[in-house]
Structures are given as C-alpha cells and as structure tokens.
Motif scaffolding. Structure first.
Motif, PDB file in Angstrom:
ATOM      1  N   PHE A  24       0.804  -1.220   0.000  1.00  0.00           N
ATOM      2  CA  PHE A  24       0.000   0.000   0.000  1.00  0.00           C
ATOM      3  C   PHE A  24       0.842   1.276   0.000  1.00  0.00           C
ATOM      4  O   PHE A  24       0.354   2.333  -0.383  1.00  0.00           O
ATOM      5  CB  PHE A  24      -0.918   0.028   1.233  1.00  0.00           C
ATOM      6  N   THR A 184     -12.652   0.618  -0.016  1.00  0.00           N
ATOM      7  CA  THR A 184     -12.325   0.417  -1.433  1.00  0.00           C
ATOM      8  C   THR A 184     -12.084   1.763  -2.100  1.00  0.00           C
ATOM      9  O   THR A 184     -12.368   2.823  -1.541  1.00  0.00           O
ATOM     10  CB  THR A 184     -13.444  -0.325  -2.185  1.00  0.00           C
ATOM     11  N   GLU A 212     -12.889  -6.598  -4.271  1.00  0.00           N
ATOM     12  CA  GLU A 212     -12.038  -5.407  -4.269  1.00  0.00           C
ATOM     13  C   GLU A 212     -11.014  -5.450  -3.127  1.00  0.00           C
ATOM     14  O   GLU A 212      -9.843  -5.106  -3.320  1.00  0.00           O
ATOM     15  CB  GLU A 212     -12.896  -4.142  -4.148  1.00  0.00           C
ATOM     16  N   LYS A 215      -8.393  -8.232  -3.795  1.00  0.00           N
ATOM     17  CA  LYS A 215      -7.462  -7.763  -4.833  1.00  0.00           C
ATOM     18  C   LYS A 215      -6.467  -6.760  -4.261  1.00  0.00           C
ATOM     19  O   LYS A 215      -5.276  -6.802  -4.575  1.00  0.00           O
ATOM     20  CB  LYS A 215      -8.254  -7.128  -5.989  1.00  0.00           C
ATOM     21  N   LEU A 216      -6.956  -5.877  -3.405  1.00  0.00           N
ATOM     22  CA  LEU A 216      -6.096  -4.856  -2.798  1.00  0.00           C
ATOM     23  C   LEU A 216      -5.022  -5.483  -1.911  1.00  0.00           C
ATOM     24  O   LEU A 216      -3.858  -5.084  -1.937  1.00  0.00           O
ATOM     25  CB  LEU A 216      -6.957  -3.890  -1.966  1.00  0.00           C
TER      26      LEU A 216
END
Length: 324
Positions: A24, A184, A212, A215-216
């Motif tokens: 991230f 998200t 979502e 996937k993140l």
C-alpha cells in the motif's frame, strides 16, 4: 494490557508489518520511512524523562481522557498509565528528527495524539496536528475484524485469500455499503448508486466488496481464484480447487482411518481436541455436505485421494483435506 514480547519477536513483527504495508505504501528513496520507536525509547533515562517530559503532563487531564476512564473501572497499571506519555514522546521525537507534523490514528487514539501535539507546543513552541480516522464498526457498534476464531489477518499464512474473501462476502447487509465506502477505491458515484440496492442486490454488493478488498491485499490473481472458488462452491458445482487445503501425511492415519476430531485439528480448523469435540457435539461440522453426527466418526484414507474431502465448519468456513 498487551502480552510482553522479546526484542526478537518485536523485530520479526516489524519486518512482517513492513512487508504487508509495502503493498500500500512506497518505501523507496525520498518516499515513506518506517522507523522503530525502540531506537529512541530504549535510550531514555528515567530521571531525565520525569524532569523533561513528565512535567508537561497533568495527571488530572490524563484521567479525564476516555481511554483512562474505561480502564480505571477495571484497574489501570502504571505501565498502561504511561502509554500516553510514550506515544506523545514518539510524536515529539518524530517532529524533531523527521519533520513529522501530523499524526493519523483511529479515533480511539485521540487523547494520546493530542498529548503529542501539546508536548510539542510546550517543549518547542511549535504547532503539530492530529487527525483521527473513524473506526470500522458494524451495525451493532462493535469493532469489525474479529471472527469466532480470532482476527482477520492480512498475512495469507494466517488468513488465506479464500477465507479473507469469504469474511467480507459474509458481512451483514447493514454494513456492506459502509465497508465499500471506507475500504475500497470505487468511485463514490458508483457506491451512491448502490444505496437503493435491496435483497439479492446486496449479495452482489458483498461480492464487489470481497473482490475489491482481496485484490487490494492479495492481488488480482488471488482475488479471481477466491471468487471463482466461492461461486463454484455456493453455486453447487462443488469445485474446491482454490479452497484452503491441507495435505494429510501418512502418519495421520491409523489402520487407514482418521477420526473426525483429529481431522479438524490436523487441518487447523480447531486449536485443540477439546475445541473439535465441542464443535462436533454442537452440530457445527460437515464433511462433503454430510453432518458429522458423532465425535466417534472416522474417515477412510481412500476418501482423501484425488480432490479429497470438503470440510465445512459452521456456516462460512470451508477447507479441503487430501492425500497424495
């Protein structure tokens, strides 16, 4: 109060945190910096800390903070009492040495963060800032992220991508849109359009949330696998290719059989024989869609050949067990 850990365990955790956060945050040159507050806290002299930092804190003001009010009723150790001072000193140190002038945290950290801004003001005569982030609560006002078996982890070795996907796929109807908004990066216009969704449309919203977030955290490939496995499983085709799985070694079988209790423990679905026994007695286990009716049930080794068997724990946890 948190468990005491060795320096080695703490360092291991720090390394794990950085690997997780790298998905991230960019830690490249002139980008984000990760530091360990042990580098300055362990060098503190107790008397110097009392004189230079302790004099800046009012005990009366500290006890008015909500975080201390709650603990005062149950008992507050001197170690816990110092938490605000240590966190405030962290901010003060980061301000001085890294130019960090804003601290972010959950809104349960507000008092501790204000302690840091006040310490900077009193010691340096400069302004620093704090910004809180709303804690993720469910419709009952309880913190999310906890399940019957513990926390939902970012580490795939602790919570598999499939189980991670399933957790978000099964959030309550009242919580799904809140989670989509907070967690998200979908356009707000698209989320606003979901406000009118009802019934089966909320299941679609949960799929969107689960996909979502998976996937993140785990990447698009793992998100696709988790979604395909979940759709196949609940759509009736029974595909278990991408489901969390355990390969059972030969040593787990006695005379070509394995008991239901040992099976649950071997697959990590229960932490102990006692927990497995209680779960079976409560009717919370099924193997290949057949409820395990007794703790004495056994399974033949031959059943685990090929694709193996699918174990269902409760209503939402699925696991595949197989042999080579």
């Amino acid at each position: 109060m948190r468990n005491m850990m060795t320096p080695e365990t703490i360092q291991h955790n720090c390394d794990c945190f950085k690997r997780q956060m790298e998905r991230f945050i960019d830690f490249g040159e002139d980008k984000a910096i990760m530091v360990n507050n042990a580098d300055w806290l362990l060098k503190l002299n107790y008397i110097d800390l009392l004189r230079d930092v302790g004099a800046c804190f009012s005990v009366n003001n500290m006890l008015r903070a909500e975080c201390y009010k709650q603990r005062m009723e149950k008992g507050l150790s001197f170690l816990e009492f110092n938490y605000m001072i240590m966190q405030s000193y962290d901010f003060y140190y980061l301000f001085q040495h890294y130019g960090c002038n804003m601290q972010f945290g959950g809104d349960d950290q507000w008092s501790n963060m204000l302690g840091g801004t006040e310490l900077i003001r009193r010691k340096l005569g400069k302004d620093a800032h704090a910004m809180t982030i709303t804690l993720l609560l469910n419709s009952e006002g309880k913190k999310m992220g906890k399940t019957a078996s513990g926390a939902v982890w970012l580490d795939p070795n602790k919570t598999t991508p499939f189980d991670f996907y399933q957790y978000w796929r099964n959030v309550g109807d009242a919580d799904v849109l809140k989670c989509i908004r907070m967690l998200t990066f979908l356009p707000l216009e698209q989320i606003d359009a979901m406000d009118a969704w009802e019934g089966s449309q909320l299941n679609q919203a949960k799929e969107i949330l689960a996909y979502e977030l998976t996937k993140l955290v785990h990447g698009e490939e793992e998100a696709n696998k988790a979604q395909e496995a979940a759709r196949a499983l609940f759509g009736g085709s029974g595909s278990s290719e991408n489901m969390p799985a355990t390969q059972l070694p030969e040593a787990r079988f006695t005379d070509g059989k394995i008991g239901a209790i040992e099976l649950l423990v071997a697959c990590g679905l229960c932490a102990s024989n006692g927990e497995a026994r209680r779960l079976i007695q409560q009717g919370g286990v099924a193997v290949n869609d057949r409820k395990v009716a007794s703790i004495d049930v056994t399974f033949d080794q031959a059943q685990f050949a090929g694709d193996g068997v699918v174990i269902k724990k409760g209503k939402k946890v699925f696991h595949r067990a197989y042999t080579t």
